[in-house]
Design a protein around this motif. Sequence first.
Motif, PDB file in Angstrom:
ATOM      1  N   ILE A   1       1.787   9.687 -10.601  1.00 31.98           N
ATOM      2  CA  ILE A   1       1.089   9.235 -11.900  1.00 31.98           C
ATOM      3  C   ILE A   1       1.451   9.875 -13.007  1.00 31.98           C
ATOM      4  O   ILE A   1       1.715   9.283 -14.165  1.00 31.98           O
ATOM      5  CB  ILE A   1      -0.300   9.012 -11.457  1.00 31.98           C
ATOM      6  CG1 ILE A   1      -0.708   8.025 -12.752  1.00 31.98           C
ATOM      7  CG2 ILE A   1      -0.816  10.372 -11.457  1.00 31.98           C
ATOM      8  CD1 ILE A   1      -0.495   6.648 -12.491  1.00 31.98           C
TER       9      ILE A   1
ATOM     10  N   TYR B   1       3.074   5.702  -6.014  1.00 35.28           N
ATOM     11  CA  TYR B   1       2.992   5.481  -7.422  1.00 35.28           C
ATOM     12  C   TYR B   1       1.618   6.669  -7.668  1.00 35.28           C
ATOM     13  O   TYR B   1       1.819   7.338  -8.974  1.00 35.28           O
ATOM     14  CB  TYR B   1       2.643   4.298  -8.021  1.00 35.28           C
ATOM     15  CG  TYR B   1       3.810   3.486  -8.476  1.00 35.28           C
ATOM     16  CD1 TYR B   1       4.583   3.813  -9.583  1.00 35.28           C
ATOM     17  CD2 TYR B   1       4.189   2.513  -7.751  1.00 35.28           C
ATOM     18  CE1 TYR B   1       5.493   3.243 -10.147  1.00 35.28           C
ATOM     19  CE2 TYR B   1       5.321   1.562  -8.208  1.00 35.28           C
ATOM     20  CZ  TYR B   1       6.106   2.183  -9.402  1.00 35.28           C
ATOM     21  OH  TYR B   1       7.177   1.520  -9.815  1.00 35.28           O
ATOM     22  N   ARG B   2       0.902   6.747  -6.838  1.00 37.44           N
ATOM     23  CA  ARG B   2      -0.263   7.487  -7.121  1.00 37.44           C
ATOM     24  C   ARG B   2       0.079   8.939  -7.260  1.00 37.44           C
ATOM     25  O   ARG B   2      -0.413   9.854  -8.057  1.00 37.44           O
ATOM     26  CB  ARG B   2      -1.408   7.281  -6.089  1.00 37.44           C
ATOM     27  CG  ARG B   2      -2.219   6.255  -6.247  1.00 37.44           C
ATOM     28  CD  ARG B   2      -3.269   6.196  -5.292  1.00 37.44           C
ATOM     29  NE  ARG B   2      -4.034   5.103  -5.236  1.00 37.44           N
ATOM     30  CZ  ARG B   2      -4.424   4.156  -4.112  1.00 37.44           C
ATOM     31  NH1 ARG B   2      -4.385   4.620  -3.006  1.00 37.44           N
ATOM     32  NH2 ARG B   2      -4.916   3.284  -4.247  1.00 37.44           N
ATOM     33  N   ARG B   3       1.071   9.255  -6.282  1.00 38.22           N
ATOM     34  CA  ARG B   3       1.696  10.766  -6.462  1.00 38.22           C
ATOM     35  C   ARG B   3       2.383  11.007  -7.326  1.00 38.22           C
ATOM     36  O   ARG B   3       2.700  12.361  -7.919  1.00 38.22           O
ATOM     37  CB  ARG B   3       2.421  10.769  -5.028  1.00 38.22           C
ATOM     38  CG  ARG B   3       1.878  11.141  -3.771  1.00 38.22           C
ATOM     39  CD  ARG B   3       2.676  11.559  -2.609  1.00 38.22           C
ATOM     40  NE  ARG B   3       3.674  10.554  -2.192  1.00 38.22           N
ATOM     41  CZ  ARG B   3       3.480   9.412  -1.267  1.00 38.22           C
ATOM     42  NH1 ARG B   3       2.387   9.370  -0.795  1.00 38.22           N
ATOM     43  NH2 ARG B   3       4.417   8.732  -1.077  1.00 38.22           N
TER      44      ARG B   3
ATOM     45  N   GLU C   1      -6.027   0.326  -8.976  1.00 38.34           N
ATOM     46  CA  GLU C   1      -5.113   0.742  -7.441  1.00 38.34           C
ATOM     47  C   GLU C   1      -4.369   1.823  -7.713  1.00 38.34           C
ATOM     48  O   GLU C   1      -4.144   2.558  -6.807  1.00 38.34           O
ATOM     49  CB  GLU C   1      -4.451  -0.453  -7.311  1.00 38.34           C
ATOM     50  CG  GLU C   1      -5.261  -1.809  -6.938  1.00 38.34           C
ATOM     51  CD  GLU C   1      -4.343  -2.955  -6.172  1.00 38.34           C
ATOM     52  OE1 GLU C   1      -3.653  -2.566  -5.332  1.00 38.34           O
ATOM     53  OE2 GLU C   1      -4.971  -4.029  -6.441  1.00 38.34           O
ATOM     54  N   VAL C   2      -3.944   2.241  -8.952  1.00 40.54           N
ATOM     55  CA  VAL C   2      -2.813   3.470  -9.190  1.00 40.54           C
ATOM     56  C   VAL C   2      -3.636   4.472  -9.793  1.00 40.54           C
ATOM     57  O   VAL C   2      -3.498   5.867  -9.318  1.00 40.54           O
ATOM     58  CB  VAL C   2      -1.819   2.929  -9.786  1.00 40.54           C
ATOM     59  CG1 VAL C   2      -0.761   4.005 -10.020  1.00 40.54           C
ATOM     60  CG2 VAL C   2      -0.870   1.578  -9.132  1.00 40.54           C
ATOM     61  N   LEU C   3      -4.233   4.150 -10.707  1.00 37.26           N
ATOM     62  CA  LEU C   3      -4.879   5.422 -11.522  1.00 37.26           C
ATOM     63  C   LEU C   3      -6.148   6.079 -10.829  1.00 37.26           C
ATOM     64  O   LEU C   3      -6.944   5.681 -10.128  1.00 37.26           O
ATOM     65  CB  LEU C   3      -5.519   4.800 -12.773  1.00 37.26           C
ATOM     66  CG  LEU C   3      -4.274   4.440 -13.825  1.00 37.26           C
ATOM     67  CD1 LEU C   3      -4.921   3.934 -15.140  1.00 37.26           C
ATOM     68  CD2 LEU C   3      -3.310   5.773 -13.989  1.00 37.26           C
TER      69      LEU C   3
ATOM     70  N   LYS D   1       0.798  -1.279  -0.110  1.00 37.23           N
ATOM     71  CA  LYS D   1      -0.099  -0.024   0.083  1.00 37.23           C
ATOM     72  C   LYS D   1       0.987   1.289  -0.010  1.00 37.23           C
ATOM     73  O   LYS D   1       0.603   2.347  -0.649  1.00 37.23           O
ATOM     74  CB  LYS D   1      -1.075   0.161   1.209  1.00 37.23           C
ATOM     75  CG  LYS D   1      -2.095  -1.031   0.889  1.00 37.23           C
ATOM     76  CD  LYS D   1      -2.854  -0.411  -0.131  1.00 37.23           C
ATOM     77  CE  LYS D   1      -4.231  -1.125  -0.402  1.00 37.23           C
ATOM     78  NZ  LYS D   1      -4.852  -0.609  -1.699  1.00 37.23           N
TER      79      LYS D   1
ATOM     80  N   VAL E   1       2.050   1.689  -3.779  1.00 39.74           N
ATOM     81  CA  VAL E   1       0.976   2.148  -4.516  1.00 39.74           C
ATOM     82  C   VAL E   1       0.706   3.392  -4.339  1.00 39.74           C
ATOM     83  O   VAL E   1       0.412   4.146  -5.285  1.00 39.74           O
ATOM     84  CB  VAL E   1      -0.095   1.009  -4.159  1.00 39.74           C
ATOM     85  CG1 VAL E   1      -1.336   1.557  -4.876  1.00 39.74           C
ATOM     86  CG2 VAL E   1      -0.038  -0.328  -4.780  1.00 39.74           C
ATOM     87  N   SER E   2       0.495   4.037  -3.001  1.00 40.18           N
ATOM     88  CA  SER E   2       0.103   5.421  -2.862  1.00 40.18           C
ATOM     89  C   SER E   2       1.245   6.461  -3.293  1.00 40.18           C
ATOM     90  O   SER E   2       1.034   7.421  -3.722  1.00 40.18           O
ATOM     91  CB  SER E   2      -0.063   5.842  -1.385  1.00 40.18           C
ATOM     92  OG  SER E   2       0.662   4.974  -0.455  1.00 40.18           O
TER      93      SER E   2
ATOM     94  N   SER F   1      -4.971  -0.049 -13.179  1.00 39.58           N
ATOM     95  CA  SER F   1      -5.884   1.113 -13.396  1.00 39.58           C
ATOM     96  C   SER F   1      -6.804   1.279 -12.211  1.00 39.58           C
ATOM     97  O   SER F   1      -7.406   2.124 -11.941  1.00 39.58           O
ATOM     98  CB  SER F   1      -6.774   0.750 -14.621  1.00 39.58           C
ATOM     99  OG  SER F   1      -7.658  -0.512 -14.631  1.00 39.58           O
TER     100      SER F   1
END
Length: 180
Positions: A150, A146-148, A178-180, A140, A143-144, A176
């Motif tokens: 993106i 990666y969200r920052r 979990e990340v986008l 997690k 993944v978070s 798509s």
Amino acid sequence: MILTYEQCIEIYGTDYRIKKEIKEGRLFQKGKGIYSEDEYCSDLDIISVKYPRAVFTGESAFYYYGLSDVIPDKYFLATKRTDTRINDPDIRQVFVNEELFDMGKTTMVYHKTEINIYSRERLLVDLMRSKGRIAFDYYKEIVSSYRRIIDELDFYHVEECAAIFKNSDRIMEAISLEVL
């Protein structure tokens, strides 16, 4: 500067002269066939010279990219399946198929050392493929991260990396969701 034995022979000429430089404190042996002109050098410097074909992956790569703040307890290196086993307790070797090995391979400078490392896009695909084998909290966190970032990712490259695997549709769906 880190030198191999062959480079030392080119510079100093003979094994006798290398040993003389070591004895006089102008050269330091850091491992079998690895020498340094500096008394203190980082493990990263030594690894990048000792294993020039290996690529940093997994926990090490996530940390070097700043996607995780967990300092790995070992150096995670990917090598081809046909490469020799690395017998170093500080290194966790990951064997990769020949056709997958060079996909996403790049270089970066980390603490003044140039290292081979997989791209963030390749690491994202690897993360989705191995999410059941890593700790949920760690997953997690990455993944978070990666969200920052993106907007900085090349999704064409992500799709290229995912397309090589049989379950590419599920990988892209997970990305798509979990990340986008």
